[in-house]
Design a protein around this motif. Structure first.
Motif, PDB file in Angstrom:
ATOM      1  N   GLN A  70      -4.764  -6.268  -8.074  1.00  0.00           N
ATOM      2  CA  GLN A  70      -4.602  -4.856  -7.773  1.00  0.00           C
ATOM      3  C   GLN A  70      -5.949  -4.246  -7.439  1.00  0.00           C
ATOM      4  N   SER A  71      -5.963  -3.402  -6.420  1.00  0.00           N
ATOM      5  CA  SER A  71      -7.148  -2.597  -6.165  1.00  0.00           C
ATOM      6  C   SER A  71      -6.677  -1.146  -6.168  1.00  0.00           C
ATOM      7  N   ALA A  72      -7.527  -0.223  -5.748  1.00  0.00           N
ATOM      8  CA  ALA A  72      -7.142   1.187  -5.786  1.00  0.00           C
ATOM      9  C   ALA A  72      -5.883   1.446  -4.963  1.00  0.00           C
ATOM     10  N   ILE A  73      -5.812   0.860  -3.782  1.00  0.00           N
ATOM     11  CA  ILE A  73      -4.681   1.199  -2.911  1.00  0.00           C
ATOM     12  C   ILE A  73      -3.800   0.009  -2.536  1.00  0.00           C
ATOM     13  N   ASP A  74      -4.122  -1.169  -3.041  1.00  0.00           N
ATOM     14  CA  ASP A  74      -3.308  -2.352  -2.725  1.00  0.00           C
ATOM     15  C   ASP A  74      -2.795  -3.007  -3.996  1.00  0.00           C
ATOM     16  N   LEU A  75      -1.575  -3.509  -3.905  1.00  0.00           N
ATOM     17  CA  LEU A  75      -1.065  -4.372  -4.968  1.00  0.00           C
ATOM     18  C   LEU A  75      -0.601  -5.657  -4.296  1.00  0.00           C
ATOM     19  N   SER A  76      -1.204  -6.783  -4.675  1.00  0.00           N
ATOM     20  CA  SER A  76      -0.825  -8.066  -4.068  1.00  0.00           C
ATOM     21  C   SER A  76      -0.130  -8.924  -5.106  1.00  0.00           C
ATOM     22  N   ILE A  77       0.979  -9.488  -4.697  1.00  0.00           N
ATOM     23  CA  ILE A  77       1.750 -10.326  -5.622  1.00  0.00           C
ATOM     24  C   ILE A  77       2.121 -11.619  -4.903  1.00  0.00           C
ATOM     25  N   ALA A  78       1.721 -12.741  -5.484  1.00  0.00           N
ATOM     26  CA  ALA A  78       2.109 -14.039  -4.919  1.00  0.00           C
ATOM     27  C   ALA A  78       3.241 -14.603  -5.768  1.00  0.00           C
ATOM     28  N   PHE A  79       4.224 -15.193  -5.107  1.00  0.00           N
ATOM     29  CA  PHE A  79       5.404 -15.691  -5.836  1.00  0.00           C
ATOM     30  C   PHE A  79       6.009 -16.863  -5.088  1.00  0.00           C
ATOM     31  N   ASP A  80       6.851 -17.619  -5.786  1.00  0.00           N
ATOM     32  CA  ASP A  80       7.539 -18.756  -5.160  1.00  0.00           C
ATOM     33  C   ASP A  80       8.476 -18.225  -4.089  1.00  0.00           C
ATOM     34  N   THR A 106       0.874  -1.168   0.000  1.00  0.00           N
ATOM     35  CA  THR A 106       0.000   0.000   0.000  1.00  0.00           C
ATOM     36  C   THR A 106       0.916   1.223   0.000  1.00  0.00           C
ATOM     37  N   PRO A 107       0.714   2.160  -0.923  1.00  0.00           N
ATOM     38  CA  PRO A 107       1.630   3.312  -0.961  1.00  0.00           C
ATOM     39  C   PRO A 107       1.634   4.067   0.371  1.00  0.00           C
ATOM     40  N   ASN A 108       2.827   4.428   0.822  1.00  0.00           N
ATOM     41  CA  ASN A 108       2.983   5.141   2.101  1.00  0.00           C
ATOM     42  C   ASN A 108       2.303   6.503   2.097  1.00  0.00           C
ATOM     43  N   ASP A 109       2.251   7.115   0.918  1.00  0.00           N
ATOM     44  CA  ASP A 109       1.761   8.501   0.876  1.00  0.00           C
ATOM     45  C   ASP A 109       0.256   8.577   0.597  1.00  0.00           C
ATOM     46  N   PHE A 110      -0.457   7.505   0.844  1.00  0.00           N
ATOM     47  CA  PHE A 110      -1.915   7.459   0.661  1.00  0.00           C
ATOM     48  C   PHE A 110      -2.359   7.729  -0.776  1.00  0.00           C
TER      49      PHE A 110
END
Ligand code: ASP
Ligand code: MG
Length: 415
Positions: free
Chosen positions: A343-353, A312-316
């Motif tokens: 991805q949503s407006a304020i979150d980026l989720s990444i799953a990886f090995d 989540t970006p630190n700067d909102f």
């Protein structure tokens, strides 16, 4: 010409080596046989590489285990205390490596050591086949599969490899060549590897370069199943798959074939058979060009040891395309293998090995711009041709971290 690939399990004992002869005899004509390291040798050699790199004297214990395992197979094939000069030489080269000064590049040292698994297995099988009258020629694949120097995950130089392979594999009638899976060589003749379980990929590369009629991969399962029999009961064998479907399944984590295997075959329309060395007369699974969509049962693939990072970006601010691009540059830099993105407006989720060496450095770098949430030890479950019942069955009683559904595919990241 046909390409055969025998995996670690199909050459893991003297009985296995003996019975592999019958498979080859079922197919007259020119053949290239690609072989993996015997049994669990690659895992053991990984341990050797690690201990050598960490200057741990225990390296010699593991070295000796690897050596004794192969000597056991040799004496069962030829009789007690047989010594094969070719194999003695290989172990001599390996032990010189371990005695020698190491460089600071672990991936390089890893490839130089781990490749011995395939060099040794192919020598043993080739010598044994010749000794029982199954004439064959041993080929050092490093002389024709030329790669860059991205150790542990080398990339093929296709044009050069094609020229060299065509020169090396000349095919007199009824020729059998035996060569190594998984390994290659740089332009300056350093040994490289193509990534764990890469022997399937080698078989596909050679088939492509040499215009094979077909490839068959021989395993201890009856073909490609709709789920891993170690975790699911009532599995069904899939009789045929399209190339595209096979790429989807192997990329999602189906362990039966290495994901890179399909493309080189698809490009030349070469069919791939996945068959059981325990029941060689059974048809197995064929992967080929299929026009009509296949009516498949739900196919469940579980990929373990996944990590999930949520940023989540630190700067909102919102997640911008620049954020995304920065994040993926970092993932590329650390060579992380991404399995799912949301991805949503304020979150980026990444799953990886989850990488063995941890990702502390990456997290610190990400924290400069993002609030970072990090979870490990998750399962990424992919269900192709999902049904409401199959989704409910898989997720029952488990926490779902991320869920994605398209028309054909449901994917869930589960604790
Ligand atoms: N021997 C290598 C490994 O175990 C390559 C392979 O089996 O395909 O990863
Ligand atoms: Mg293997």
């Amino acid at each position: 010409m046909k390409v055969f690939k025998f995996g670690g399990a199909s050459v893991s004992s003297s009985e296995a080596v003996r019975s592999s002869v019958n498979i080859l005899k079922m197919y007259p004509g020119n053949k290239v046989l690609v072989i993996s390291a015997m049994g669990k040798t690659t895992n053991a050699l990984e341990m050797v590489a690690r201990k050598y790199f960490n200057q741990d004297p225990e390296v010699w214990t593991v070295f000796q285990e690897v050596k004794s395992y192969h000597e056991g197979i040799i004496s069962e094939l030829w009789g007690e205390s047989t010594e094969l000069p070719e194999i003695e030489k290989m172990f001599g080269l390996l032990s010189n490596r371990i005695k020698g000064e190491r460089s600071l590049n672990f991936d390089y040292e890893y490839d130089q050591i781990v490749a011995f698994g395939e060099l040794i297995s192919t020598q043993i099988v080739s010598l044994y086949f010749n000794s029982i009258g199954l004439k064959n020629r041993w080929v050092d694949v490093r002389n024709c599969l030329k790669t860059d120097d991205q150790y542990r995950e080398a990339n093929i130089n296709w044009e050069l490899s094609e020229r060299l392979a065509k020169r090396l594999f000349t095919f007199e009638p009824d020729d059998l060549y035996i060569t190594q899976g998984f390994i290659g060589g740089t332009l300056t003749n350093q040994t490289t590897t193509l990534g764990r379980e890469g022997s399937d990929y080698t078989a596909a590369i050679l088939a492509n370069l040499l215009d094979a009629e077909e490839v068959s991969i021989w395993k201890n399962v009856p073909g490609i199943l709709n789920a891993d029999p170690d975790f699911f009961s009532n599995t069904q064998k899939l009789d045929e798959l399209s190339y595209k479907e096979a790429i989807e399944l192997s990329y999602s984590g189906a362990k039966v074939i290495h994901p890179k295997t399909i493309k080189p075959l698809q490009n030349k329309n070469i069919p791939l058979f996945v068959k059981s060395f325990l029941e060689p007369e059974k048809p197995g699974t064929v992967i080929h060009a299929v026009e009509h969509p296949l009516d498949l049962v739900p196919v469940i693939i579980v990929k373990k040891n996944m990590a999930l990072i949520t940023l989540t970006p630190n700067d909102f601010s919102f997640i911008s395309i620049n954020n995304v691009s920065d994040v993926f540059s970092l993932f590329a830099k650390y060579r992380l293998k991404v399995g799912l993105i949301q991805q949503s407006a304020i979150d980026l989720s990444i799953a990886f090995d989850e990488p063995e060496q941890g990702i502390d450095v990456l997290i610190r770098q990400l924290q400069e711009k993002f609030e970072v949430k990090y979870n490990t030890d998750l399962d990424l479950v992919t269900i192709r041709y999902y049904t409401p019942e199959s989704v409910a069955q898989i997720s029952a009683g488990r926490t779902i971290y991320v869920e994605q559904k398209s028309r054909r595919t449901a994917r869930m990241l589960l604790k």
